[in-house]
Scaffold this active site. Structure first.
Site, PDB file in Angstrom:
ATOM      1  N   ASP A  88       0.848  -1.196   0.000  1.00 36.99           N
ATOM      2  CA  ASP A  88       0.000   0.000   0.000  1.00 36.99           C
ATOM      3  C   ASP A  88       0.885   1.248   0.000  1.00 36.99           C
ATOM      4  O   ASP A  88       2.058   1.195   0.370  1.00 36.99           O
ATOM      5  CB  ASP A  88      -0.963   0.015   1.198  1.00 36.99           C
ATOM      6  CG  ASP A  88      -0.259   0.103   2.549  1.00 36.99           C
ATOM      7  OD1 ASP A  88       0.811  -0.511   2.717  1.00 36.99           O
ATOM      8  OD2 ASP A  88      -0.782   0.806   3.450  1.00 36.99           O
ATOM      9  N   GLU A 153      -0.002  -0.899   5.917  1.00 41.41           N
ATOM     10  CA  GLU A 153       1.091  -0.338   6.709  1.00 41.41           C
ATOM     11  C   GLU A 153       0.922   1.172   6.874  1.00 41.41           C
ATOM     12  O   GLU A 153       1.135   1.713   7.955  1.00 41.41           O
ATOM     13  CB  GLU A 153       2.440  -0.653   6.050  1.00 41.41           C
ATOM     14  CG  GLU A 153       3.638  -0.479   6.966  1.00 41.41           C
ATOM     15  CD  GLU A 153       4.144   0.946   7.074  1.00 41.41           C
ATOM     16  OE1 GLU A 153       4.893   1.225   8.024  1.00 41.41           O
ATOM     17  OE2 GLU A 153       3.808   1.802   6.219  1.00 41.41           O
TER      18      GLU A 153
HETATM   19  N1  BES Z   1       8.701   3.070   5.473  1.00 41.09           N
HETATM   20  C1  BES Z   1       8.084   3.896   6.450  1.00 41.09           C
HETATM   21  C2  BES Z   1       8.798   3.919   7.763  1.00 41.09           C
HETATM   22  C3  BES Z   1      10.173   4.497   7.741  1.00 41.09           C
HETATM   23  C4  BES Z   1      10.536   5.480   6.847  1.00 41.09           C
HETATM   24  C5  BES Z   1      11.079   4.025   8.631  1.00 41.09           C
HETATM   25  C6  BES Z   1      11.812   5.981   6.861  1.00 41.09           C
HETATM   26  C7  BES Z   1      12.323   4.534   8.649  1.00 41.09           C
HETATM   27  C8  BES Z   1      12.686   5.509   7.749  1.00 41.09           C
HETATM   28  C9  BES Z   1       6.659   3.421   6.662  1.00 41.09           C
HETATM   29  O1  BES Z   1       6.001   3.156   5.453  1.00 41.09           O
HETATM   30  C10 BES Z   1       5.867   4.504   7.350  1.00 41.09           C
HETATM   31  O2  BES Z   1       5.630   5.512   6.750  1.00 41.09           O
HETATM   32  N2  BES Z   1       5.471   4.251   8.583  1.00 41.09           N
HETATM   33  C11 BES Z   1       4.572   5.089   9.287  1.00 41.09           C
HETATM   34  C12 BES Z   1       3.968   4.224  10.351  1.00 41.09           C
HETATM   35  C13 BES Z   1       2.647   4.668  10.859  1.00 41.09           C
HETATM   36  C14 BES Z   1       1.607   4.826   9.794  1.00 41.09           C
HETATM   37  C15 BES Z   1       2.183   3.705  11.936  1.00 41.09           C
HETATM   38  C16 BES Z   1       5.288   6.261   9.907  1.00 41.09           C
HETATM   39  O3  BES Z   1       6.462   6.166  10.278  1.00 41.09           O
HETATM   40  O4  BES Z   1       4.669   7.319   9.976  1.00 41.09           O
HETATM   41 MN    MN Z   2       7.168   2.015   4.248  1.00 40.99          MN
HETATM   42 MN    MN Z   3       5.379   5.087   4.594  1.00 37.48          MN
END
Ligand code: BES
Ligand code: MN
Ligand code: MN
Length: 457
Positions: A88, A153
Site C-alpha cells: 500500500d 502499513e
Molecule cells: N517506510 C516507512 C517507515 C520508515 C521510513 C522508517 C523511513 C524509517 C525511515 C513506513 O512506510 C511509514 O511511513 N510508517 C509510518 C507508520 C505509521 C503509519 C504507523 C510512519 O512512520 O509514519
Molecule cells: Mn514504508
Molecule cells: Mn510510509
C-alpha cells in the site's frame, strides 16, 4: 553466485519496466475509493510471486486489506527468512505539485518517480527480482524464504498483529528481513538498528452548538479554536521539552558511545537544513539534529482545523476545533502507557468552557536491536558486496510497528536493509527511488540470501 549476479545485471532495464507496472496501481490504503485498487495490487503481487517461482502463494483476507503470502522452502537445514514489506502507498495530494503523474512512473536523471517508488513497492520488488535471479539461474535459493506483504502499513497495520498471532507456526522463521528504510546518504549504504514508535490522537473541542456571530456573541463564551491553541501551546516548552507528566520516565538515555559514533557520521547540517528551505533548524535543546530524530521522542501537531479558512474574512466564532497530534516514541517508552498519560493531560488542560473528545488512533512500539546479531552481520557482508562499500549502522526516526511484534510474538529478530534516500520524498509529492540503488539493492538482496543461508545462530 556469478550467474545470479550476471542475470541481474543483464536484466536491469527490464526490471524498471516491470516495476512501472506495479507502480501504476494506485493502492492508497487511506482512501476508501481505492479499495479495489488495493486488492488489485495484492493480486498483482501474488501473480508476480508465482511467476518468479515462489510456492504456496495466496491472499489472506483480513477485516481490512489482504496480506499476500508466498514461500520457497526447499533448503532443508538452512535458515528461514521471513520477508516483510507493504504494497500500500500514501495518498498523493497535493497533486499539482507532482512533476509527472504519481501513478505513471517516469525515469529522470537516474531516479524513478512515482508514489511507492521508495516506500515500499520499489524495495519489495528488489527482493522479488533477487529471488527470481536465484531460481532462474540455479533452480534453488540458498535459504528458505517466506514473503508476507501487507496492504495497511500506511494506515497503522490494524489487522496485522492478529494475523501474525493467528499464523504463528506458518510464519515461523529465523530472521525477518525488511527493506523499507533509507540509506544514511547517497553512496552510504546503511543498516537500521532502531525505529521510533508512535501514538496518534485526534482531539475534538466543541463550543456552542453552531457557529456564531463573533461581534454579537464574542467575549461571552470560549472560542474552541483559541482554547485548542492554548492547550497545544502547553504541550511543549520553548526548548522542545514535552510537558506531558511522566512522558520521559522510561526513555533510555543515549549511550555515550552512540553519541560519539554519530558525531563522526558524514552529516552536513547546513545541507540538511537547505533541503527544507528554512532559515534555522529547531529541536530539543542539548541534542544534535541526528540525536533529535533518531533517539529522542517528539510531540507534533499533524493537522489543525477550525473556523473560517476560505479567502477573505468572515467574523465568526467557530463551534468546533480539531487537532491531530502524534508522538514518536523511543526505547523503552510504551505506547499504551504514553497514550494514557497524554489523554489524562489533555483532559486536564481542557477548560470547562468547552467539550473535549480525545480519540486514540494507531500506534506502535519503538524497536532497537544490537548489531552484533549474526544476521545483521551477514547483511553487512551482503551489502558491502552489492554496493562496494561497508554499510554504516543507523537509527531511523520513522516507525514500522510490526518489527516489535515479530520480536515479541515470533521471537524473531529483524534486519532492516533499506535503499531509499532521505530526500526521496516518501509521503510527499515527487516520490522517487534512485535507479542505481535499486539495482545495487537487488544484487545485495541476492547476496543477502546467500549470506543468511550460511549463518548459524
Ligand atoms: N517506510 C516507512 C517507515 C520508515 C521510513 C522508517 C523511513 C524509517 C525511515 C513506513 O512506510 C511509514 O511511513 N510508517 C509510518 C507508520 C505509521 C503509519 C504507523 C510512519 O512512520 O509514519
Ligand atoms: Mn514504508
Ligand atoms: Mn510510509
Amino acid at each position: 553466485m556469478d550467474k545470479v549476479i550476471d542475470f541481474i545485471n543483464v536484466n536491469r532495464e527490464k526490471y524498471l519496466e516491470e516495476l512501472k507496472a506495479l507502480l501504476a496501481i494506485p493502492s492508497i490504503s487511506a482512501l476508501p475509493e481505492h479499495t479495489a485498487d488495493v486488492v488489485r495490487c495484492a493480486e498483482w503481487c501474488a501473480d508476480e510471486m508465482r511467476r518468479i517461482g515462489l510456492q504456496n502463494v495466496k491472499l489472506f483476507d483480513t477485516p481490512g486489506n489482504p496480506i499476500v503470502y508466498g514461500d520457497w522452502l526447499g533448503a532443508p537445514g538452512a535458515p528461514t527468512i521471513l520477508f516483510y514489506g507493504h504494497y500500500d502507498v500514501q495518498p498523493v495530494d497535493p497533486l499539482d505539485l507532482w512533476e509527472s503523474p504519481p501513478f505513471e512512473a517516469a525515469v529522470r536523471d537516474g531516479e524513478i518517480y512515482a508514489r511507492g517508488a521508495a516506500d515500499d513497492k520499489g524495495q519489495v520488488f528488489m527482493h522479488f527480482k533477487a529471488v527470481e535471479a536465484h531460481l532462474k539461474q540455479n533452480g534453488r535459493l540458498p535459504v528458505n524464504i517466506k514473503f508476507m506483504i501487507e496492504g495497511e502499513e500506511e494506515v497503522g497495520s490494524a489487522h496485522l498483529d492478529d494475523f501474525i498471532r493467528a499464523h504463528k507456526s506458518d510464519l515461523a522463521g529465523d530472521v525477518v528481513v525488511i527493506s523499507d528504510t533509507a540509506m544514511f546518504a547517497r553512496g552510504v549504504p546503511s543498516i537500521c538498528y532502531s525505529l521510533r514508535g508512535l501514538v496518534y490522537f485526534q482531539i475534538d473541542l466543541r463550543g456552542s452548538s453552531t457557529d456564531l456571530h463573533s461581534g454579537v456573541f464574542g467575549g461571552a463564551l470560549a472560542n474552541p479554536a483559541f482554547v485548542l491553541a492554548q492547550m497545544i501551546s502547553q504541550m511543549k516548552d520553548r526548548g522542545g521539552h514535552i510537558k506531558v507528566p511522566g512522558f520521559y520516565d522510561d526513555v533510555k538515555p543515549l549511550e555515550a558511545a552512540e553519541r560519539e559514533a554519530w558525531a563522526k557520521l558524514p552529516f552536513n547540517e547546513k545541507q540538511y537544513r537547505k533541503q527544507f528551505g528554512i532559515p534555522k533548524l529547531h529541536g530539543e535543546t542539548d541534542y544534535t539534529t541526528l540525536e533529535r530524530v533518531w533517539a529522542r521522542p517528539t510531540l507534533e501537531v499533524n493537522g489543525l482545523l477550525s473556523g473560517f479558512t476560505g479567502e477573505g474574512a468572515k467574523t465568526v466564532l467557530p463551534a468546533v476545533a480539531m487537532a491531530k497530534i502524534s508522538m514518536r516514541l523511543v526505547p523503552n517508552q510504551d505506547p499504551a502507557k504514553i497514550a494514557d498519560l497524554f489523554q489524562a493531560f489533555v483532559e486536564k488542560l481542557a477548560p470547562k468552557t468547552v467539550g473535549v473528545k480525545v480519540t486514540r488512533m494507531h500506534g506502535g512500539k519503538p524497536w532497537i536491536a544490537s548489531y552484533d546479531n549474526p544476521y545483521i552481520q551477514a547483511a553487512g557482508r551482503a551489502i558491502a558486496k552489492g554496493f562496494g562499500r561497508e554499510p554504516i549502522f543507523t537509527r531511523e526516526g520513522g516507525s514500522i510497528p510490526v518489527v516489535s511484534t515479530f520480536q515479541e510474538e515470533l521471537g524473531v529478530p529483524s534486519v532492516l536493509f533499506g535503499v531509499g534516500l532521505p530526500d526521496e520524498n516518501a509521503h510527499a509529492p515527487n516520490e522517487k527511488l534512485d535507479v542505481a540503488n535499486f539495482q545495487n539493492g537487488i544484487i545485495s538482496s541476492a547476496y543477502l540470501y546467500e549470506e543468511i543461508g550460511r549463518t548459524r545462530q
